[in-house]
Scaffold this motif. Structure first.
Motif, PDB file in Angstrom:
ATOM      1  N   VAL A 169      38.189  42.285  29.470  1.00  0.00           N
ATOM      2  CA  VAL A 169      39.187  42.622  29.897  1.00  0.00           C
ATOM      3  C   VAL A 169      40.381  41.454  30.230  1.00  0.00           C
ATOM      4  CG1 VAL A 169      40.517  43.463  32.395  1.00  0.00           C
ATOM      5  CG2 VAL A 169      38.193  44.361  31.522  1.00  0.00           C
ATOM      6  N   GLY A 176      43.614  44.378  35.649  1.00  0.00           N
ATOM      7  CA  GLY A 176      42.441  43.601  35.194  1.00  0.00           C
ATOM      8  C   GLY A 176      41.316  43.721  36.198  1.00  0.00           C
ATOM      9  N   SER A 180      38.122  45.865  35.508  1.00  0.00           N
ATOM     10  CA  SER A 180      36.683  45.028  35.345  1.00  0.00           C
ATOM     11  C   SER A 180      35.870  45.677  36.326  1.00  0.00           C
ATOM     12  CB  SER A 180      37.063  43.553  35.933  1.00  0.00           C
ATOM     13  OG  SER A 180      37.760  43.163  34.962  1.00  0.00           O
ATOM     14  N   MET A 192      36.109  38.896  32.231  1.00  0.00           N
ATOM     15  CA  MET A 192      37.795  38.971  32.533  1.00  0.00           C
ATOM     16  C   MET A 192      38.354  37.594  32.116  1.00  0.00           C
ATOM     17  SD  MET A 192      38.574  39.849  36.271  1.00  0.00           S
ATOM     18  CE  MET A 192      40.210  40.211  36.677  1.00  0.00           C
ATOM     19  N   CYS A 199      43.093  34.764  40.101  1.00  0.00           N
ATOM     20  CA  CYS A 199      43.561  36.022  39.876  1.00  0.00           C
ATOM     21  C   CYS A 199      44.877  36.477  40.774  1.00  0.00           C
ATOM     22  CB  CYS A 199      42.159  37.123  40.043  1.00  0.00           C
ATOM     23  SG  CYS A 199      41.684  37.110  41.720  1.00  0.00           S
TER      24      CYS A 199
END
Length: 435
Positions: A169, A176, A180, A192, A199
């Motif tokens: 991903v 994302g 995931s 990821m 993130c």
């Protein structure tokens, strides 16, 4: 043969905003034959958030007609028959390729002309693709994106075809994180990859992100930060085989899902309407600089009354509410009445695995975290407040009950005074429940 049709009202775009606008038109007493929705999609408006969540579940997956608007906000489900009953013309599989605002006409790819008296632009966004950035091998099969139901169907097929395979991903934002999780639930080996230090950097602080990254890793999702996909290799069938990272690493992949952002679809109107911050500039009633033309949802840059600035917001909540506001404003102006200006409280949420968070307000100033944010906890529950100029301006909560989520929304709206970060951290949710 190309034809011409005329309507009093036309909505261009068939996403969430279009569906909620249609419901408001019906409430306001639109007459049969007055309203048309022109959509390049093949289905009536639906709740887009389902596509990255329940649509992809291995068991009990959501399917249409189950998530047509307006079920996402607890409203009535508007099936295609509903539009027929109301005399609203749903013109599907129709892409508008030219808009002439001066002559109030739209032209489709098939050469048909649609005339209107009042236009609502609800074209939404399109995903950014790696092919747009000329990434080597980005045209390989099974490099997938997610925006519309056709994209989701391709992803469902790929998940079946590459059962229990390897997925990469690309991107560490909403898409994302949600994809995931759903790929892991489908028993894929998931990695990821994103360039940022943590993130969801546009919203999460490092502390909040550390919880989600830890939780995902505990679930078996591999996280690779600080690098990007710089190229892809293909097998003999033209399917993606490997993801080459900028830092030199190579990841095997049967499926690649890309979520690196979106851009608003405003190109039809370039040079015809005032723009700002990447969107079409509107007032608090979603009127544009052109008379009888309104813009709602992702494409609108509108006054944020609470903060005294103008913003463009990409979120389903605003898509729904801005559409309703525009339709109310249209009818109010026809009746010579006034309505309240749009007063939006920013709201974002997400669900993945057993997690569910909500955020309200503005994530500016100093942030403080409270509660149990240990990824190893059986049932973590924590939140964050943002303090600017001695006031709480934003609030976030993971694992909150409905009344607790309402409490943090009230905090963000009321902006109560708060001087001590330490005191807020100690009080946690208690602070919100007092507002």
């Amino acid at each position: 043969m190309a034809g011409e049709k005329s309507f009093k009202y036309v909505i261009v775009g068939g996403g969430v905003s279009a569906g909620y606008a249609a419901r408001e038109f019906a409430k306001q007493g639109v007459q049969p034959g007055e309203l048309a929705i022109i959509s390049k999609e093949a289905v009536a408006p639906y709740e887009r958030p389902a596509l990255s969540k329940a649509y992809l579940f291995p068991e009990g997956a959501a399917r249409l007609p189950g998530f047509h608007v307006c079920v996402g906000s607890g409203g009535e489900k508007l099936l295609p028959e509903w539009y027929t009953e109301k005399g609203i013309e749903l013109i599907l599989n129709t892409e508008i390729v030219k808009a002439d605002l001066a002559s109030k006409s739209l032209t489709s790819a098939a050469g048909d002309t649609f005339k209107y008296q009042i236009l609502i632009i609800a074209t939404g966004s399109t995903v950014l693709k790696l092919t747009d950035f000329k990434v080597e091998g980005a045209d390989a099969k099974n490099i997938l994106y997610l925006r519309e139901i056709d994209d989701a169907d391709q992803l469902v097929e790929a998940i079946k075809a590459k059962k229990n395979g390897k997925a990469v991903v690309v991107g560490g934002g909403y898409i994302g994180l949600e994809l995931s999780a759903v790929l892991k639930i489908n028993n894929f080996d998931v990695k990821m990859v994103y360039p940022e230090p943590w993130c969801m950097p546009r919203l999460f602080t490092a502390d909040i992100a550390a919880f989600y990254e830890g939780y995902y890793e505990k679930k078996g999702v591999g996280i690779i930060k600080g690098t990007v996909a710089s190229g892809f290799t293909k097998n003999d069938n033209g399917e993606v085989k490997e993801v080459k990272l900028k830092d030199g690493r190579v990841l095997e992949a049967d499926i690649v899902v890309v979520g690196v952002g979106a851009r608003p679809l405003t190109n039809l109107f370039k040079g015809q309407v005032e723009e700002d911050k990447g969107g079409i500039k509107t007032d608090a009633f979603f009127k544009t600089s052109v008379p009888d033309v309104y813009a709602v949802g992702d494409v609108a840059t509108f006054p944020m009354k609470m903060y005294g600035d103008i913003r463009r917001v990409e979120h389903v909540d605003h898509s729904r509410k801005s559409a309703e506001q525009a339709v109310k404003a249209i009818f109010a102006s026809e009746q010579g009445k006034d309505i309240e200006p749009y007063d939006y409280l920013p709201y974002f949420y997400s669900r993945s695995f057993d997690l569910s968070w909500q955020f309200y307000g503005d994530n500016v100033g100093d942030a403080v975290i409270f509660g149990d944010h240990d990824p190893a906890s059986a049932k973590a529950k924590f939140g964050s407040y943002w303090i600017k100029d001695g006031k709480v301006v934003g609030a976030f909560l993971e694992g909150g009950a409905p009344e607790e989520n309402q409490a943090i929304a009230k905090v963000a709206k009321a902006q109560p005074a708060a001087t001590s970060l330490d005191a807020l951290a100690k009080e946690g949710l208690e602070f919100a429940s007092k507002i």
